[in-house]
Design a protein around this motif. Structure first.
Motif, PDB file in Angstrom:
ATOM      1  N   GLY A   1      39.070  47.090  30.025  1.00 30.96           N
ATOM      2  CA  GLY A   1      38.937  46.247  28.830  1.00 30.96           C
ATOM      3  C   GLY A   1      38.183  44.983  29.178  1.00 30.96           C
ATOM      4  O   GLY A   1      37.593  44.884  30.253  1.00 30.96           O
ATOM      5  N   ARG A   2      38.227  44.016  28.278  1.00 31.31           N
ATOM      6  CA  ARG A   2      37.468  42.789  28.482  1.00 31.31           C
ATOM      7  C   ARG A   2      38.344  41.705  29.060  1.00 31.31           C
ATOM      8  O   ARG A   2      39.490  41.551  28.651  1.00 31.31           O
ATOM      9  N   GLY A   3      37.798  40.950  30.005  1.00 36.18           N
ATOM     10  CA  GLY A   3      38.535  39.843  30.582  1.00 36.18           C
ATOM     11  C   GLY A   3      37.564  38.898  31.249  1.00 36.18           C
ATOM     12  O   GLY A   3      36.397  39.251  31.457  1.00 36.18           O
ATOM     13  N   GLY A   4      38.026  37.696  31.586  1.00 37.71           N
ATOM     14  CA  GLY A   4      37.155  36.728  32.244  1.00 37.71           C
ATOM     15  C   GLY A   4      36.585  37.305  33.525  1.00 37.71           C
ATOM     16  O   GLY A   4      35.395  37.175  33.815  1.00 37.71           O
ATOM     17  N   VAL A   5      37.455  37.953  34.289  1.00 40.39           N
ATOM     18  CA  VAL A   5      37.051  38.518  35.573  1.00 40.39           C
ATOM     19  C   VAL A   5      37.517  39.965  35.631  1.00 40.39           C
ATOM     20  O   VAL A   5      38.583  40.309  35.132  1.00 40.39           O
ATOM     21  N   GLY A   6      36.692  40.830  36.210  1.00 42.76           N
ATOM     22  CA  GLY A   6      37.098  42.209  36.492  1.00 42.76           C
ATOM     23  C   GLY A   6      36.879  42.465  37.972  1.00 42.76           C
ATOM     24  O   GLY A   6      35.937  41.921  38.565  1.00 42.76           O
ATOM     25  N   ILE A   7      37.775  43.221  38.569  1.00 47.52           N
ATOM     26  CA  ILE A   7      37.696  43.430  40.022  1.00 47.52           C
ATOM     27  C   ILE A   7      37.578  44.912  40.350  1.00 47.52           C
ATOM     28  O   ILE A   7      38.344  45.733  39.829  1.00 47.52           O
ATOM     29  N   ILE A   8      36.625  45.215  41.217  1.00 45.76           N
ATOM     30  CA  ILE A   8      36.526  46.574  41.760  1.00 45.76           C
ATOM     31  C   ILE A   8      36.926  46.517  43.218  1.00 45.76           C
ATOM     32  O   ILE A   8      36.508  45.621  43.962  1.00 45.76           O
ATOM     33  N   ARG A   9      37.802  47.441  43.586  1.00 45.32           N
ATOM     34  CA  ARG A   9      38.275  47.462  44.970  1.00 45.32           C
ATOM     35  C   ARG A   9      37.733  48.702  45.654  1.00 45.32           C
ATOM     36  O   ARG A   9      37.757  49.799  45.077  1.00 45.32           O
ATOM     37  N   VAL A  10      37.266  48.518  46.867  1.00 46.72           N
ATOM     38  CA  VAL A  10      36.688  49.615  47.642  1.00 46.72           C
ATOM     39  C   VAL A  10      37.407  49.653  48.982  1.00 46.72           C
ATOM     40  O   VAL A  10      37.704  48.605  49.550  1.00 46.72           O
ATOM     41  N   SER A  11      37.751  50.847  49.461  1.00 43.24           N
ATOM     42  CA  SER A  11      38.432  50.937  50.757  1.00 43.24           C
ATOM     43  C   SER A  11      37.862  52.094  51.556  1.00 43.24           C
ATOM     44  O   SER A  11      37.691  53.190  51.032  1.00 43.24           O
ATOM     45  N   GLY A  12      37.571  51.821  52.837  1.00 48.41           N
ATOM     46  CA  GLY A  12      37.084  52.890  53.704  1.00 48.41           C
ATOM     47  C   GLY A  12      35.893  52.442  54.538  1.00 48.41           C
ATOM     48  O   GLY A  12      35.446  51.297  54.431  1.00 48.41           O
TER      49      GLY A  12
END
Ligand SMILES: Nc1nc2c(ncn2[C@@H]2O[C@H](COP(=O)(O)OP(=O)(O)OP(=O)(O)O)[C@@H](O)[C@H]2O)c(=O)[nH]1
Ligand SMILES: [K+]
Ligand SMILES: [Mg+2]
Length: 456
Positions: A19-30
């Motif tokens: 959805g919409r927000g001030g900040v969006g975070i994508i997390r990557v692992s590996g």
């Protein structure tokens, strides 16, 4: 980076709600985190330092934002982790996620970050579950409990029990392996005393876990009875809202209605049902069938009667077919409704085999007595001291451990075989090990031989 014990593939997912927000975070692992960061930002940020810059796409800039890099094993999953904080728009987040996938990541499965954290020994199983509980907590109390579990309070208590079981097993297994020592370990009272101690401690952990599970999952209560008993009126009184339609027409409620409230932090799932009667109406018949399926599942069944229609306090006298169909009549509470029109005083009466609550769903008198009664039958106490979040799976494991210890105690009391006692202790330990996900036979053998110095 430190070699991951688990995987060679790199996973990526949106970490903030869609959805919409001030900040969006994508997390990557590996293992591909560094190269993904380099392609996106020109270079990988120094571990734990925020790097502000453009996120570059194949053709031009996708967004600008902040990147954080955590070098394994000093990260949540224990692997290299990259967090990309951009503007929280769904299209932007999709573009960024797609870019990560093109650069070598794949989309993460649900719970895969926590799963990796567990497999890389960053968390035990109970702690990994506590993360989900924390996020899903429906009350402050439940959130506090989950946090305590995440910090390891539950695991430490379970591990404490496991340690004591290991010591006991070493003692018992030595008695079996070295009978020529002529020390009858099993008869000297030491084992029995230790076993009783462990059982006592297990009982305390079980009680705290049960409170935690109750705080997390709550209690389901179904309101059942004849048409016009006042079931929907009680639902409305409990939720303090005009949730259900109330009329003086029999058969007003046909569907199952569910509402969720809290009693001092304990979630209460209230279920209103169609009045139970034989009816030619096809729709109402379905409603009655649904009512029965809810009655069969609920933690507590409120059999509601209009107090004006009967003086009886025994459900068997009021409606034998109902009681007989109920699998477990100990789940039953009789609610005598409409005391505003009868001579009865509102309140809880525990003098009969089935608890009786007298109330008026219309005026609200006696409804608080019902609430107190519901908390009491579940053994709920509002204090959160020393509590942690737990699940049915954990209670199950604790019960199996308790069962095994009970069997062991019976072996001792009957001077049964030491081998059988040893087996019971092993079963108990195995059940507890399932809680933290730590059980391994090799660990146990190492511990036994390491401290006994056999063959010296
Ligand atoms: N005086 C009095 N009337 C009540 C009380 N509770 C319910 N009633 C009345 O009883 C009638 C039936 O109430 P409902 O709440 O619709 O009963 P129900 O059991 O849900 O009925 P069905 O959905 O048809 O099975 C309505 O006219 C209510 O106003 C009460 O405590 N006192
Ligand atoms: K009605
Ligand atoms: Mg109704």
């Amino acid at each position: 980076m430190a070699e991951s014990l688990y995987s060679q593939d790199t996973i990526a997912a949106l970490a903030t709600p869609p959805g919409r927000g001030g900040v969006g975070i994508i997390r990557v692992s590996g293992p591909a985190c560094r190269s993904i960061a380099s392609s996106l930002l020109g270079h990988c940020p120094a571990p734990r330092f925020a790097l502000y810059g453009p996120f570059r796409g194949d053709q031009g800039m996708i967004d600008e934002g902040i990147a954080l890099f955590f070098e394994g094993p000093n990260s949540f999953t224990g692997e290299d982790v990259l967090e990309l904080q951009g503007h929280g728009g769904p299209v932007l987040m999709d573009l960024l996620l797609e870019r990560c996938v093109r650069l070598g990541a794949r989309l993460a499965r649900p719970g895969e970050f926590s799963e990796r954290a567990f497999l890389n020994d960053k968390l035990d199983l109970a702690q990994a579950e506590a993360i989900a509980d924390l996020i899903e907590a429906s009350s402050r109390g439940a959130a506090e409990n989950a946090l305590r579990s995440l910090q390891g309070e539950f695991s430490r208590r379970v591990e404490g029990l496991v340690q004591r079981l290991i010591e006991l097993r070493m003692y018992v297994e030595a008695a079996i392996d070295f009978p020529e020592e002529e020390i009858d370990f099993l008869a000297d009272g030491h084992v029995a005393a230790k076993l009783a101690e462990v059982r006592g401690e297990l009982g305390e952990v079980r009680a705290a876990a049960a409170q935690g599970a109750l705080m997390r999952e709550g209690m389901s209560v179904v309101i059942a009875g004849r048409p016009n008993a006042g079931k929907s009126s009680l639902l409305n009184a409990l939720t303090e809202q005009e949730t259900a339609i109330v009329t003086d027409i029999e058969g007003t409620t046909r569907d199952v209605l569910r509402e969720h409230i809290h009693l001092d932090g304990m979630p209460l799932h209230v279920i209103d049902t169609a009045g139970l009667r034989d009816t030619p109406d096809a729709v109402e018949q379905i409603g009655v069938a649904r009512a029965w399926s809810e009655i069969e599942k609920a933690d507590r069944v409120l059999l509601m009667v209009d107090a004006a229609t009967t003086d009886a306090l025994d459900p068997m006298a009021i409606w034998p077919e109902f009681v007989e169909r109920l699998a477990d009549p100990s789940r039953l509470t009789l609610v005598r409704n409409k005391v505003d029109t009868s001579q009865e005083a509102p309140g809880l009466d525990l003098s009969t085999a089935t608890p009786v609550v007298r109330l008026s769903a219309k005026t609200g008198e006696g409804v608080d007595n019902l609430k107190e009664h519901l908390k009491a039958v579940m053994g709920f106490s509002a204090t959160t001291e020393g509590r942690f979040s737990a699940r049915r799976r954990h209670l199950d494991a604790l019960d199996r451990a308790e069962q095994a210890l009970g069997n062991g105690e019976a072996q001792l009391a009957g001077y049964g075989a030491g081998e059988l006692l040893a087996e019971d202790l092993r079963d108990a330990q195995q059940a507890l090990g399932e809680i933290t996900g730590e059980f391994s036979a090799d660990d146990l053998l190492g511990e036994i031989f390491g401290s006994f110095c056999i063959g010296k």
